[in-house]
Design an enzyme around this catalytic site. Structure first.
Site, short mmCIF file in Angstrom:
data_model
loop_
_atom_site.label_atom_id
_atom_site.label_comp_id
_atom_site.label_asym_id
_atom_site.label_seq_id
_atom_site.Cartn_x
_atom_site.Cartn_y
_atom_site.Cartn_z
N HIS A 1 0.82 -0.75 0.70
CA HIS A 1 -0.19 -0.10 0.34
C HIS A 1 1.18 1.50 0.37
CE1 HIS A 1 -2.85 3.00 2.22
NE2 HIS A 1 -3.91 2.68 1.11
N CYS A 2 0.69 2.81 -0.55
CA CYS A 2 0.70 3.64 -0.61
C CYS A 2 0.43 4.64 0.26
CB CYS A 2 1.39 3.95 -1.76
SG CYS A 2 0.89 4.34 -3.27
N GLU A 3 0.84 5.93 0.45
CA GLU A 3 -0.54 7.10 0.76
C GLU A 3 -0.09 7.92 -0.73
OE1 GLU A 3 -1.31 7.65 4.33
OE2 GLU A 3 -0.84 5.51 4.72
#
Length: 357
Positions: free
Chosen positions: A125-127
């Site tokens: 996941h990434c911000e």
């Protein structure tokens, strides 16, 4: 299409994109739409609940990129569901890359987790804004695990799962040249006796520009350089610092015309480990600046006394390629520091003499 045959061959759980049998990515990371905080939390909780319902005999580890100092929102949400969440940065000095040490740590921990059995799943996941480093780390992991071997095609494949516009929004410079350089470092794992090799201390002697780019529409440009990285004279402190910055008011700063086929600029900068070098066009008022190109490299993988790059090997603004001549070349000359202790002693001696005077 051959590259995609191993991808997406079975339906993944809702909200996730299947990369391999045991690696998934949260699909909203590929979208340009931004979710409100409440919607985001409900979305993540829904995915977590579905995973626990449909994969009851599985364990989950989540790698999240883009976290700053505090723990991420996804950490707080998924920890409630018994998932291990590891937060990582989203860049290194503005580059959508991480240090070689951190890349190695992430790859090793991911490999160890996946090797424990088929019931261990890795979620990535990434911000917001950290999609470029997520794409890089996915490519790095696929190459490290031996799933793919072509660095360029692997990175292209992952970026094509989203809109190129998304990459351009989050990265004003095209980061792929430096990212591919680091993917090639990873590909060297199978041909080097020690990987990653120990950091080497180098002195960046000078840069040579062959065939001058055209900025400001004046048939040339006024280059200054900045270099970032950990100070090799302070090895316990790996925090990146400004190691070199061309003084704007000095005889080092001048306008170079495209008639100047070769330009040599002295640096004399000590570096070690992960280094970011920026070439900047300084306007005539000595105040306004414009990025010309940037490179990131690791000194451990430099095996000759010169690093030679053409315009396809440097990170530049998306619309700036036409400003570079076809035969443009950037050369970084450096020498191995035989003894950092010797340099440090000379530096300390100079300081002591200054205090005595």
């Amino acid at each position: 299409m051959a590259l995609f045959r191993k991808f997406f061959y079975k339906k993944p759980p809702d909200g996730l994109l299947l990369i391999t049998d045991n690696i998934y990515v949260f699909d909203h990371c590929f979208s340009m739409k931004e979710m409100e905080d409440d919607h985001f939390e409900a979305h993540i909780r829904g995915i977590a609940a579905d995973l626990l319902e449909n994969c009851r005999d599985h364990s989950f580890m989540v790698s999240n990129f883009g976290t700053r100092k505090e723990e991420s929102p996804i950490y707080h949400i998924l920890s409630e569901y018994g998932m291990t969440v590891l937060d990582y940065p989203g860049h290194y000095e503005g580059c959508p890359l991480l240090t070689m040490e951190m890349i190695h740590c992430i790859l090793k921990s991911s490999e160890s987790w996946l090797s424990l059995g088929q019931h261990n799943l890795l979620l990535m996941h990434c911000e917001k804004g950290s999609w470029p480093v997520l794409a890089f780390m996915l490519a790095a992991l696929l190459i490290y695990l031996g799933q793919y071997s072509d660095e360029q095609k692997t990175l292209d494949m992952l970026y094509k799962q989203s809109s190129l516009e998304l990459l351009e929004i989050f990265s004003p410079l095209n980061p792929m040249p430096s990212q591919i350089r680091y993917l090639r470092y990873i590909s060297m794992k199978n041909v080097m006796p020690e990987w990653p090799p120990a950091d080497r201390a180098l002195t960046l002697d000078c840069v040579i520009l062959r065939m001058i780019p055209n900025f400001q529409g004046q048939g040339g440009f006024r280059p200054i350089f900045r270099i970032y990285g950990p100070d090799p004279l302070m090895p316990p402190d790996q925090t990146p610092k400004v190691l070199f910055s061309t003084p704007k008011k000095s005889n080092l700063v001048r306008f170079y015309s495209q008639a100047d086929e070769l330009v040599k600029i002295n640096l004399q900068c000590h570096v070690q480990g992960d280094v970011v070098l920026e070439c900047i066009n300084l306007y005539e008022d000595l105040d306004r600046e414009e990025m010309v190109f940037r490179i990131m490299f690791n000194t451990a993988f430099i095996r000759s006394n010169i690093l030679m790059l053409n315009h396809d090997h440097v990170d530049m603004l998306w619309n700036a390629k036409d400003q570079f001549p076809k035969d443009f070349r950037f050369e970084l000359l450096h020498m191995l520091q035989q003894s950092l202790l010797f340099i440090k002693r000379n530096k300390d001696l100079g300081l002591k003499n200054l205090l005595r005077s």
